[in-house]
Write a protein that holds these residues in place. Structure first.
Motif, PDB file in Angstrom:
ATOM      1  N   ALA A 669       0.858  -1.183   0.000  1.00  0.00           N
ATOM      2  CA  ALA A 669       0.000   0.000   0.000  1.00  0.00           C
ATOM      3  C   ALA A 669       0.892   1.231   0.000  1.00  0.00           C
ATOM      4  N   ILE A 670       0.864   1.970  -1.102  1.00  0.00           N
ATOM      5  CA  ILE A 670       1.774   3.098  -1.265  1.00  0.00           C
ATOM      6  C   ILE A 670       1.161   4.394  -0.746  1.00  0.00           C
ATOM      7  N   GLY A 671      -0.151   4.436  -0.581  1.00  0.00           N
ATOM      8  CA  GLY A 671      -0.826   5.616  -0.048  1.00  0.00           C
ATOM      9  C   GLY A 671      -1.815   5.198   1.006  1.00  0.00           C
ATOM     10  N   GLU A 672      -2.942   5.893   1.082  1.00  0.00           N
ATOM     11  CA  GLU A 672      -3.963   5.538   2.056  1.00  0.00           C
ATOM     12  C   GLU A 672      -5.217   5.085   1.342  1.00  0.00           C
ATOM     13  N   GLY A 673      -6.136   4.504   2.096  1.00  0.00           N
ATOM     14  CA  GLY A 673      -7.369   4.053   1.485  1.00  0.00           C
ATOM     15  C   GLY A 673      -8.276   3.385   2.485  1.00  0.00           C
ATOM     16  N   ILE A 674      -9.329   2.767   1.964  1.00  0.00           N
ATOM     17  CA  ILE A 674     -10.331   2.128   2.805  1.00  0.00           C
ATOM     18  C   ILE A 674     -10.802   0.851   2.130  1.00  0.00           C
ATOM     19  N   ARG A 675     -10.896  -0.204   2.911  1.00  0.00           N
ATOM     20  CA  ARG A 675     -11.455  -1.478   2.478  1.00  0.00           C
ATOM     21  C   ARG A 675     -10.629  -2.124   1.362  1.00  0.00           C
ATOM     22  N   ALA A 702       5.259  14.655   5.532  1.00  0.00           N
ATOM     23  CA  ALA A 702       6.315  15.648   5.729  1.00  0.00           C
ATOM     24  C   ALA A 702       6.678  16.359   4.434  1.00  0.00           C
ATOM     25  N   GLY A 703       6.105  15.900   3.303  1.00  0.00           N
ATOM     26  CA  GLY A 703       6.394  16.492   2.007  1.00  0.00           C
ATOM     27  C   GLY A 703       5.207  17.248   1.461  1.00  0.00           C
ATOM     28  N   VAL A 704       5.105  17.256   0.122  1.00  0.00           N
ATOM     29  CA  VAL A 704       4.053  18.050  -0.521  1.00  0.00           C
ATOM     30  C   VAL A 704       2.695  17.365  -0.431  1.00  0.00           C
ATOM     31  N   ASN A 705       2.689  16.023  -0.266  1.00  0.00           N
ATOM     32  CA  ASN A 705       1.426  15.282  -0.205  1.00  0.00           C
ATOM     33  C   ASN A 705       1.062  15.008   1.246  1.00  0.00           C
ATOM     34  N   SER A 706       0.744  16.034   1.989  1.00  0.00           N
ATOM     35  CA  SER A 706       0.438  15.875   3.407  1.00  0.00           C
ATOM     36  C   SER A 706      -1.042  15.597   3.607  1.00  0.00           C
ATOM     37  N   GLY A 707      -1.383  15.177   4.815  1.00  0.00           N
ATOM     38  CA  GLY A 707      -2.777  14.930   5.147  1.00  0.00           C
ATOM     39  C   GLY A 707      -3.181  13.480   5.141  1.00  0.00           C
ATOM     40  N   HIS A 708      -2.225  12.563   4.971  1.00  0.00           N
ATOM     41  CA  HIS A 708      -2.550  11.135   4.927  1.00  0.00           C
ATOM     42  C   HIS A 708      -2.966  10.623   6.299  1.00  0.00           C
ATOM     43  N   GLU A 709      -3.851   9.655   6.289  1.00  0.00           N
ATOM     44  CA  GLU A 709      -4.205   8.906   7.483  1.00  0.00           C
ATOM     45  C   GLU A 709      -4.017   7.420   7.190  1.00  0.00           C
ATOM     46  N   ILE A 710      -4.020   6.613   8.250  1.00  0.00           N
ATOM     47  CA  ILE A 710      -3.813   5.189   8.042  1.00  0.00           C
ATOM     48  C   ILE A 710      -5.036   4.571   7.382  1.00  0.00           C
ATOM     49  N   TRP A 711      -4.822   3.387   6.813  1.00  0.00           N
ATOM     50  CA  TRP A 711      -5.896   2.644   6.149  1.00  0.00           C
ATOM     51  C   TRP A 711      -7.007   2.297   7.128  1.00  0.00           C
ATOM     52  N   ASP A 712      -8.157   1.984   6.588  1.00  0.00           N
ATOM     53  CA  ASP A 712      -9.278   1.513   7.389  1.00  0.00           C
ATOM     54  C   ASP A 712      -9.857   0.267   6.722  1.00  0.00           C
ATOM     55  N   GLN A 713     -10.144  -0.747   7.524  1.00  0.00           N
ATOM     56  CA  GLN A 713     -10.813  -1.971   7.092  1.00  0.00           C
ATOM     57  C   GLN A 713     -10.005  -2.743   6.043  1.00  0.00           C
ATOM     58  N   LYS A 714      -8.930  -3.351   6.521  1.00  0.00           N
ATOM     59  CA  LYS A 714      -8.136  -4.245   5.680  1.00  0.00           C
ATOM     60  C   LYS A 714      -8.406  -5.686   6.092  1.00  0.00           C
ATOM     61  N   THR A 715      -8.590  -6.539   5.092  1.00  0.00           N
ATOM     62  CA  THR A 715      -8.824  -7.955   5.343  1.00  0.00           C
ATOM     63  C   THR A 715      -7.775  -8.766   4.602  1.00  0.00           C
ATOM     64  N   MET A 716      -7.177  -9.724   5.310  1.00  0.00           N
ATOM     65  CA  MET A 716      -6.238 -10.673   4.706  1.00  0.00           C
ATOM     66  C   MET A 716      -6.690 -12.056   5.144  1.00  0.00           C
ATOM     67  N   GLN A 717      -7.165 -12.864   4.210  1.00  0.00           N
ATOM     68  CA  GLN A 717      -7.738 -14.170   4.533  1.00  0.00           C
ATOM     69  C   GLN A 717      -7.209 -15.236   3.584  1.00  0.00           C
ATOM     70  N   ASP A 718      -6.852 -16.385   4.165  1.00  0.00           N
ATOM     71  CA  ASP A 718      -6.389 -17.534   3.394  1.00  0.00           C
ATOM     72  C   ASP A 718      -5.195 -17.190   2.509  1.00  0.00           C
ATOM     73  N   VAL A 719      -4.284 -16.414   3.029  1.00  0.00           N
ATOM     74  CA  VAL A 719      -3.064 -16.040   2.311  1.00  0.00           C
ATOM     75  C   VAL A 719      -1.904 -16.875   2.856  1.00  0.00           C
ATOM     76  N   THR A 720      -1.121 -17.440   1.965  1.00  0.00           N
ATOM     77  CA  THR A 720       0.096 -18.162   2.341  1.00  0.00           C
ATOM     78  C   THR A 720       1.299 -17.279   2.047  1.00  0.00           C
ATOM     79  N   CYS A 721       2.174 -17.138   3.037  1.00  0.00           N
ATOM     80  CA  CYS A 721       3.374 -16.302   2.905  1.00  0.00           C
ATOM     81  C   CYS A 721       4.583 -17.143   3.298  1.00  0.00           C
ATOM     82  N   LEU A 722       5.458 -17.416   2.328  1.00  0.00           N
ATOM     83  CA  LEU A 722       6.615 -18.277   2.558  1.00  0.00           C
ATOM     84  C   LEU A 722       7.904 -17.576   2.146  1.00  0.00           C
ATOM     85  N   ARG A 723       8.949 -17.822   2.920  1.00  0.00           N
ATOM     86  CA  ARG A 723      10.322 -17.439   2.561  1.00  0.00           C
ATOM     87  C   ARG A 723      10.450 -15.951   2.241  1.00  0.00           C
TER      88      ARG A 723
END
Length: 1015
Positions: A669-675, A702-723
C-alpha cells in the motif's frame, strides 16, 4: 600363410622404432627378443626373421558417464586409459558420428556445449597414444540436456524515434541468454505488433500523425522463454500539414424527453481528412466530448429548466470547427410525487436500537431516497434503501416512526402510517452495540463487525473483556475452513467460517444474497441478541460487459465472462493499467498462465469496487505473477490519494505472487485508502509479503502530499506467505481482519506478522511457524505515543494500538535462536509505543529449539485465557512474561485465566513471570506441569497487587494423553486435565470465562474447571 616382410622393410621397421624410442626418451628399445637388449655398442642387432615389432594399442576408456548439466551442456567423465606407450589424448564421438566432435589432451573430463535443450545425446570415448594408435570405442553413455527454463535478460536502452508522421524507428541493446537469444517481440502498448529474428532494430510504419505511441521489447530464446518487457520507450509522431478545420455541424435539435433529460441530434460535419469527435457545450461550457456520432443524451438535469446547447466538430489533427447555431429546450416539469412506502415495521432489537424496514415506493421518474421521522421529527435522510437502524436510544422507551419517499425533483410522498417499538429494559442486562463496517457491496464482500460499544454497567466495567460475544454470519455455504487453520485432529471441532467469537470480528461473504448476521452475548444469566442485514451483489451484474477485462498469454479465454474485453498479454502491468486506462474494474487473469512484472509495479490507484483475480476452469492452477526486477509486484493506492477522497474497495485474490528472490514486497500500500481485501494469495520468495507502511505515510505527510491517514478496514484471509527475507506481513490500519493465513520461514532479523498501528482488530485461525532469528511470530505495538504524524492518527499525540482479539492461532517455533513468539508491546526499550485492551485466547504455543519466550506482555488491560503453552525443548524456562520494557509507563490490569503450561524437558520451568512495573494482576485457575523437571506456576519478580488463586503446578503429568519420557505432546486434546484436577473456582476474583479451549461452555457442574478444558 603369414605375410613376410622384406629385408628392407625389416630394416625400416627397426629404424622407425629406434627413432620413436629416442623421441620418447627411452634408453632401450627391445626389438622382439631378449638378445637384442644386450647388443654391444657399435654392433648391429640381429633382426628376428618374419616377426614384426608389436603395435602398442591403448586400453579402451572405461566408466564413461554423461550428465546433462544445463539446457545446452553435457558433462562427460571417464577413467583414464593405459598402455606400454603413453596415452596422449582422447577423441570424443557424439551420436555415432564418424568424425569426433572434439579431441582433448591427457584429461578425463569434457564439457560438450552449444547443445539443444531437452535433447538426448550419446557419447563414446577413444584413447590415442604417442604412436597415434587408437583404442576401441568405449561403451556408450547417454544424457539428456535440461529443459531450458532460464529466461533471457531484458533488452536495454530501448529508443523510439519518430522519423515521420507515419513512422517510428526502434533500436535496443541485445539481451543475453544461457543458450542463445533467437529473436525479439515488439509490443506497442499492450499489443504484440511484430516478432523478429535476432536483430536490434525495427521500423514501425503506418502510424497516425500527432499521436503518442509507447513500445516495449522482449527477448526470446530457442526454447521459447521470454524475457518479459523492457522498460518502455515512447515517441510522438509529428503533425501533418492538415490545418483545415471541419465544417460547422448543422441542424442541431434539442428535445426534452423527461423532467431530467434532453436529447440532442445534429447533421454531421465534413472534413478534408475525417471528423473524429464532437464537443458538446451547454450555456457556453464544455460538458462532453463524444466520438464520431450525431446524437447525445444529457441526463441528470433539473425539472422545468431551460438549457441551451451548441456543438463543435474536431478532426484527427485537432482542428476545431466553429460552434453550431444554438438550440434550447426546457425539461418537463415533474409534479408527480412518489407513492407512499408501505409495510413499515419497527423492531426493538436491544435497549439502544430499533431496526426499521419497509416496502419500496414507486415514481413516474424514479425514487431517489427516503426520509425517516421519529416522533414527527426528521431523524435521517437516506438514499434508495429499504432499511434503517436507529441506534443510541434509551432503554424501556416507546418510539414511533414514519417514512416518506422523494424523487429527483424533490417531490415527497405522503408519510407512512406510524410504526412503534419499545426498547427493552437495560437494568442489569447487556445493551448490545452492533456496528458493521458496511452493509452492502459486491461479492466477495469483507465486512468488519464491531461490538465494542456494548455496555453492561451493572455487570462489568470491562465489557470488551468480560462479556462472551458469539457471531453467526448466516452464511453456512460460504467460504470453507481451509488448511490454514487447525489441522485435522489437533483441535476437535475446528472453527467454522460461519461462526466467530469476540467483541470484534470479520467475515468474507463470497456468494451473492442477503444475509442476517446475529450477535449474541452472555454474562452469567444475562443474555442479549441483535441482528443486522448484509446485502451482497453478484459480481457478474456489477461488472457486466466491458467493466470486466480478461487477460491471457495466448488465445485461450475459456471461462471469460460474456461481453468482457479479451486482451492477449503476459505483462502484468498491462493487466493493472487497464483499471486506469479503461472502464474495467474486474481484471481477471487466465488460470494456469504466467504473467511477469519488471521495471515498474503493477499499480491500482483508481477507486473501486474492483477485483483483481482469476478466470478459467477451477481445476486449473491459479495464475502466477512473477517479478523479474526489484519492485513491488502489486501497489495499491497512491501518494497523492488523501482523505476525504480515499482509494479502496479492491479485492486482490486467487493468484500466486512469485518474488523470484528479489528484495521487494508482493502487495504494497503506497498511499492511504479504505477497504482492501486480500484473499487466497500464495506469496513466496519476497522481502515482504504484505506492506502497509505507516512510516511511508509519515514521509508523505512531511512532504508536498500531506494529510494522509492510516488505512481503514483491511482484510487478509487464506493467504500463504513463505520465505520472506524481511517481515512477512507489516500492517497499520484502523480496523484489521487477519484470518486463516499461513506464514512460515522468514530468513532475516524480522517478524512473521508485525502490526504497528491497529485501532480495532481480529487476528484469528492463523498458523505461524519458524520465524527468523531474534524475530517474532507476532509483533503487536502502538504508534510512537508522542508522534503527531500518521503514527498518531486519528487522535494525534496519545494514540495506542488497542481493542484487538488474537484467538485460535497456532504458533509453532523453529530452530532459529532468540525468538519471542508473540510480543505485545513496544519495539524496544527506547520507544514509547503503547498497547491496551487486547484479548489473547484459545491460542496454542508449540516451542522450537530456538524459542526464547512464547508470550511477552508489555501493555495494559490485557486478558490471557484458555491458551495452551508447550515449551518442551526450548531454551527459555518461562511461558508468559509480563514486564515494562523501558520508555513506556508501568502496566496494570492483566488477567491470566484458565491456561495450561507444559514442559517435558529436565529443566526448572516457570509458567508465568511477573516483573517490576506490573500491578493489579489476577492469576486464576491455571495448570502447569513439568514431569521431568521442577518449577512453579508463578514467579513474582517485583510486580505488585498480584492475586493468585486456585493455580496448580505439579511434577506428575496429570493429563489425559499418553506420556512418554522426553516426548512432546502432539495433540491439544492430550492436555485435558486428568482426574482430581478438573475443578476450579467460579471466579470470585473475576468474570466468568464462558468457553474453554475446545468450545465447551463453562461451567458445566457449577464450577469452572481448572486449565483449558471443561469436563
Amino acid at each position: 600363410m603369414p605375410t613376410r616382410l622384406s629385408a628392407g622393410s625389416k630394416i625400416n621397421w627397426a629404424v622407425s622404432l629406434i627413432a620413436i624410442c629416442a623421441c620418447l626418451g627411452l634408453t632401450s628399445c627391445g626389438g622382439g627378443g631378449g638378445a637384442g637388449a644386450g647388443v654391444a655398442p657399435g654392433t648391429t642387432a640381429p633382426i628376428t626373421p618374419d616377426v614384426p615389432p608389436p603395435v602398442s594399442i591403448p586400453s579402451t576408456p572405461t566408466n564413461v558417464v554423461a550428465v546433462g548439466a544445463t539446457s545446452s551442456q553435457v558433462d562427460l567423465t571417464w577413467t583414464a586409459s593405459t598402455g606400454d606407450v603413453p596415452v596422449t589424448g582422447y577423441n570424443i564421438f557424439r551420436n555415432g558420428a564418424a568424425i569426433p566432435v572434439a579431441t582433448v589432451g591427457i584429461v578425463t573430463d569434457y564439457q560438450d556445449t552449444g547443445l539443444t535443450p531437452s535433447t538426448n545425446y550419446s557419447y563414446r570415448i577413444q584413447a590415442i597414444n604417442a604412436l597415434g594408435n587408437r583404442s576401441s570405442l568405449s561403451t556408450a553413455a547417454d544424457a539428456t540436456t535440461l529443459v531450458d527454463n532460464q529466461i533471457p535478460t531484458l533488452p536495454t536502452n530501448l529508443t523510439a524515434l519518430a522519423v515521420s508522421p507515419v513512422q517510428i524507428n526502434l533500436s535496443w541493446t541485445a539481451a543475453t541468454d544461457d543458450t542463445a537469444v533467437t529473436g525479439y517481440r515488439i509490443y506497442r502498448g499492450p499489443t504484440l505488433i511484430a516478432t523478429l529474428g535476432n536483430v536490434l532494430s525495427y521500423q514501425n510504419t503506418g502510424l497516425t500523425a500527432s499521436t503518442t505511441y509507447s513500445y516495449t521489447v522482449e527477448a526470446l530464446d530457442s526454447a521459447g522463454n521470454a524475457s518479459g518487457p523492457s522498460l518502455p520507450a515512447g515517441a510522438t509522431t509529428p503533425a501533418t500539414a492538415d490545418t483545415q478545420a471541419p465544417t460547422v455541424p448543422t441542424n442541431l435539435v434539442a428535445t426534452a424527453v423527461s423532467s431530467v433529460q434532453i436529447d440532442l441530434s445534429w447533421t454531421a460535419a465534413t472534413d478534408n481528412a475525417a471528423v473524429t469527435n464532437y464537443r458538446i457545450f451547454r450555456a457556453g461550457v464544455l460538458i462532453a466530448t463524444v466520438g464520431n456520432v450525431v446524437s447525445y443524451q444529457n441526463a441528470g438535469l433539473t425539472p422545468s429548466t431551460n438549457y441551451s446547447y451548441t456543438v463543435q466538430a474536431l478532426d484527427a489533427a485537432g482542428n476545431p470547427s466553429g460552434q453550431s447555431a444554438p438550440d434550447a429546450a426546457t425539461t418537463q416539469g415533474d409534479a408527480q410525487a412518489p407513492t407512499t412506502p408501505t409495510n413499515l415495521t419497527a423492531t426493538a432489537i436491544s435497549p439502544v436500537q430499533v431496526n426499521l424496514s419497509w416496502t419500496a415506493a414507486t415514481d413516474n421518474v424514479g425514487v431517489t431516497g427516503y426520509r425517516v421521522y421519529r416522533g414527527g421529527v426528521l431523524n435521517a435522510t437516506l438514499g434508495n434503501v429499504l432499511t434503517y437502524q436507529n441506534s443510541g436510544l434509551t432503554a424501556s422507551t416507546l418510539y414511533s416512526y414514519s417514512v416518506e419517499a422523494f424523487d429527483a425533483a424533490g417531490n415527497p410522498s405522503a408519510q407512512t402510517a406510524p410504526a412503534t417499538a419499545t426498547t427493552p429494559a437495560a437494568s442489569g442486562n447487556i445493551s448490545l452495540s452492533l456496528v458493521p463496517g458496511r452493509t452492502a457491496g459486491v461479492a466477495p464482500l469483507s465486512v468488519f463487525f464491531d461490538a465494542t460499544g456494548t455496555t453492561a454497567p451493572t455487570l462489568t466495567t470491562r465489557p470488551f473483556h468480560d462479556i462472551e460475544y458469539q457471531w453467526n454470519f448466516g452464511d453456512p455455504l460460504g467460504s470453507p475452513v481451509l488448511g490454514t487453520t487447525w489441522s485435522t485432529g489437533s483441535r476437535p471441532g475446528s472453527s467454522s467460517r460461519n461462526l466467530a467469537k469476540g467483541p470484534v470480528t470479520a467475515h468474507v461473504f463470497e456468494r451473492p444474497g442477503t444475509y442476517t448476521v446475529t450477535l449474541s452475548a452472555r454474562h452469567g444469566a444475562n443474555t442479549a441478541a441483535t441482528t443486522t442485514t448484509i446485502t451482497v451483489t453478484d459480481p457478474n451484474t456489477v461488472f457486466a460487459g466491458t467493466l470486466t477485462a480478461c487477460f491471457s498469454n495466448n488465445t485461450d479465454f475459456t471461462g471469460c465472462p460474456t461481453g468482457a474485453n479479451q486482451v492477449t498479454t503476459s505483462n502484468f502491468i498491462t493487466v493493472t493499467n487497464a483499471a486506469a486506462t479503461t472502464s474495467a474494474r474486474r481484471l481477471l487473469m487466465r488460470r494456469g498462465h504466467t504473467f511477469t512484472v519488471s521495471g515498474n509495479s503493477g499499480r491500482i490507484s483508481v477507486q473501486g469496487p474492483g477485483i483483481l483475480g482469476a478466470f478459467g476452469p477451477a481445476t486449473s492452477p491459479i495464475p502466477v505473477v512473477r517479478a523479474l526486477t526489484n519492485n513491488a509486484i502489486v501497489q495499491t493506492s497512491s501518494s497523492t490519494v488523501i482523505n476525504p477522497i480515499p482509494f479502496g474497495d479492491w479485492r486482490i485474490m486467487d493468484m500466486e505472487l512469485d518474488g523470484g528472490g528479489f528484495p521487494l514486497s508482493a502487495v504494497e500500500a503506497i498511499g492511504e485508502g479504505i477497504r482492501e481485501t486480500l484473499l487466497r494469495l500464495y506469496i513466496h520468495d519476497v522481502a515482504m509479503c504484505i506492506s502497509d507502511s505507516v512510516p511511508l505515510l509519515d514521509i508523505f505527510n512531511a512532504g508536498v502530499n500531506s494529510g494522509h491517514e492510516i488505512w481503514d478496514q483491511k482484510t487478509m484471509q487464506d493467504v500463504t506467505c513463505l520465505r520472506a527475507s524481511s517481515n512477512g506481513a507489516v500492517q497499520g490500519t484502523r480496523r484489521l481482519a487477519f484470518l486463516g493465513n499461513y506464514l512460515s520461514d522468514m530468513s532475516n532479523l524480522a517478524h512473521l506478522h508485525r502490526m504497528g498501528f491497529v485501532v480495532k482488530g481480529v487476528v484469528s485461525n492463523n498458523t505461524y511457524r519458524n520465524q527468523a532469528a531474534n524475530g517474532a511470530h507476532v509483533k503487536f505495538h502502538g504508534p510512537l505515543f508522542t508522534s503527531t504524524g500518521v503514527d498518531g492518527a486519528p487522535g494525534g499525540t496519545g494514540s495506542v494500538s488497542e481493542l484487538t482479539v488474537l484467538s485460535d492461532n497456532l504458533f509453532s517455533g523453529g530452530p532459529n535462536p532468540g525468538n519471542i513468539m508473540v510480543h505485545l508491546g513496544p519495539t524496544n526499550a527506547q520507544r514509547d509505543e503503547r498497547v491496551r485492551d487486547v484479548i489473547f485466547e484459545r491460542n496454542w504455543f508449540r516451542s522450537g529449539a530456538g524459542t526464547l519466550l512464547p508470550l511477552l506482555i508489555e501493555g495494559d488491560n490485557i486478558t490471557i485465557r484458555n491458551n495452551l503453552c508447550d515449551t518442551t525443548g526450548a531454551p527459555g524456562p518461562v511461558c508468559i512474561n509480563a514486564r515494562v520494557n523501558g520508555a513506556e509507563p508501568p502496566h496494570s490490569n492483566i488477567r491470566i485465566y484458565h491456561n495450561v503450561g507444559y514442559n517435558a524437558s529436565p529443566v526448572s520451568f516457570t509458567f508465568i513471570s511477573l516483573q517490576a512495573g506490573i500491578s493489579n494482576v489476577i492469576v486464576q485457575n491455571n495448570l502447569a506441569s513439568a514431569p521431568f523437571g521442577s518449577g512453579t506456576i508463578l514467579g513474582i519478580n517485583g510486580a505488585t497487587g498480584v492475586v493468585p488463586q486456585n493455580n496448580l503446578f505439579t511434577n506428575v503429568p496429570g493429563f489425559v494423553g499418553t506420556m512418554f519420557p522426553g516426548v512432546q505432546f502432539g495433540a491439544a486434546a492430550d492436555f485435558i486435565a486428568g482426574a482430581g484436577r478438573d475443578v476450579g473456582l467460579t471466579f470470585p476474583l473475576g468474570p466468568p470465562v464462558f468457553e474453554d479451549f475446545f468450545g465447551s461452555l463453562r461451567p458445566i457442574n457449577g464450577n469452572a474447571d481448572i486449565g483449558i478444558s471443561e469436563q
